[in-house]
Motif scaffolding. Structure first.
Motif, PDB file in Angstrom:
ATOM      1  N   VAL A  57     -25.903 -61.891  66.614  1.00 32.58           N
ATOM      2  CA  VAL A  57     -24.972 -61.144  66.853  1.00 32.58           C
ATOM      3  C   VAL A  57     -24.017 -61.175  65.747  1.00 32.58           C
ATOM      4  O   VAL A  57     -24.204 -62.113  65.004  1.00 32.58           O
ATOM      5  CB  VAL A  57     -24.173 -61.746  68.214  1.00 32.58           C
ATOM      6  CG1 VAL A  57     -25.217 -61.584  69.398  1.00 32.58           C
ATOM      7  CG2 VAL A  57     -23.761 -62.993  68.005  1.00 32.58           C
ATOM      8  N   GLN A  72     -23.852 -57.109  69.976  1.00 31.22           N
ATOM      9  CA  GLN A  72     -25.189 -57.521  69.508  1.00 31.22           C
ATOM     10  C   GLN A  72     -25.786 -56.490  68.629  1.00 31.22           C
ATOM     11  O   GLN A  72     -25.143 -55.616  68.159  1.00 31.22           O
ATOM     12  CB  GLN A  72     -26.077 -56.952  71.102  1.00 31.22           C
ATOM     13  CG  GLN A  72     -25.497 -57.506  72.299  1.00 31.22           C
ATOM     14  CD  GLN A  72     -26.134 -58.935  72.439  1.00 31.22           C
ATOM     15  OE1 GLN A  72     -27.064 -59.454  71.843  1.00 31.22           O
ATOM     16  NE2 GLN A  72     -25.324 -59.762  73.064  1.00 31.22           N
ATOM     17  N   THR A  98     -23.937 -52.822  71.655  1.00 29.64           N
ATOM     18  CA  THR A  98     -25.065 -53.082  70.364  1.00 29.64           C
ATOM     19  C   THR A  98     -24.846 -52.110  69.422  1.00 29.64           C
ATOM     20  O   THR A  98     -24.687 -50.877  69.250  1.00 29.64           O
ATOM     21  CB  THR A  98     -26.356 -52.683  70.825  1.00 29.64           C
ATOM     22  OG1 THR A  98     -26.906 -53.436  72.190  1.00 29.64           O
ATOM     23  CG2 THR A  98     -27.747 -52.873  69.899  1.00 29.64           C
TER      24      THR A  98
END
Length: 148
Positions: free
Chosen positions: A101, A111, A138
């Protein structure tokens, strides 16, 4: 007289190749003679002239279809393929629960996709350029630069 004869014979011999070597070109005398020199195509009454076929477009280019749909913009087929603007994120890549991460603050992490290529950046300060998918938090990585 002998001298004069020799001189005339020499001049005649010198001029003979020039007289026979150059022949004037004859120009056509009528338009029909001009057409006779070109290759002509004869058409019968049963044949009709056809226009020359157009070349096909490359295989990867779709054929344009005329019609009313040309005036309306088309949405992308897959909503996830839509262009998401890229941003830059600065932080440290760390491993959390077995996944890499990007830790940008003490309580903010993102992420990262492409987990296979991130081991070399573990515990390093980096600048990640990519697009953030807010639904899954993400970052889709475009480029990683090491800081320091």
């Amino acid at each position: 007289m002998n001298r004069k004869t020799n001189w005339c014979a020499g001049l005649l011999l010198a001029m003979t190749p020039l007289a026979f070597g150059v022949q004037p070109q004859q120009s056509p005398r009528s338009p029909e003679d001009t057409l006779a020199a070109q290759q002509l195509i004869a058409w019968s009454w049963l044949q009709k002239p056809q226009p020359a076929p157009q070349p096909l477009p490359p295989r990867d280019t779709p054929l344009p279809q005329p019609g009313p749909q040309d005036q309306q913009p088309k949405p992308p087929a897959d909503p996830q393929v839509q262009q998401i603007p890229t941003q830059s994120f600065t932080g440290k890549i760390v491993k959390d629960s077995g996944k890499y991460v990007l830790k940008v603050a003490s309580n903010t992490t993102y992420q990262l996709d492409g987990q296979d290529s991130l081991k070399q950046y573990e515990n390093q300060d980096v600048k990640v350029i990519g697009s953030l998918d807010t639904g899954s938090n993400t970052i889709r990585i475009v480029k990683i630069e090491l800081l320091s």
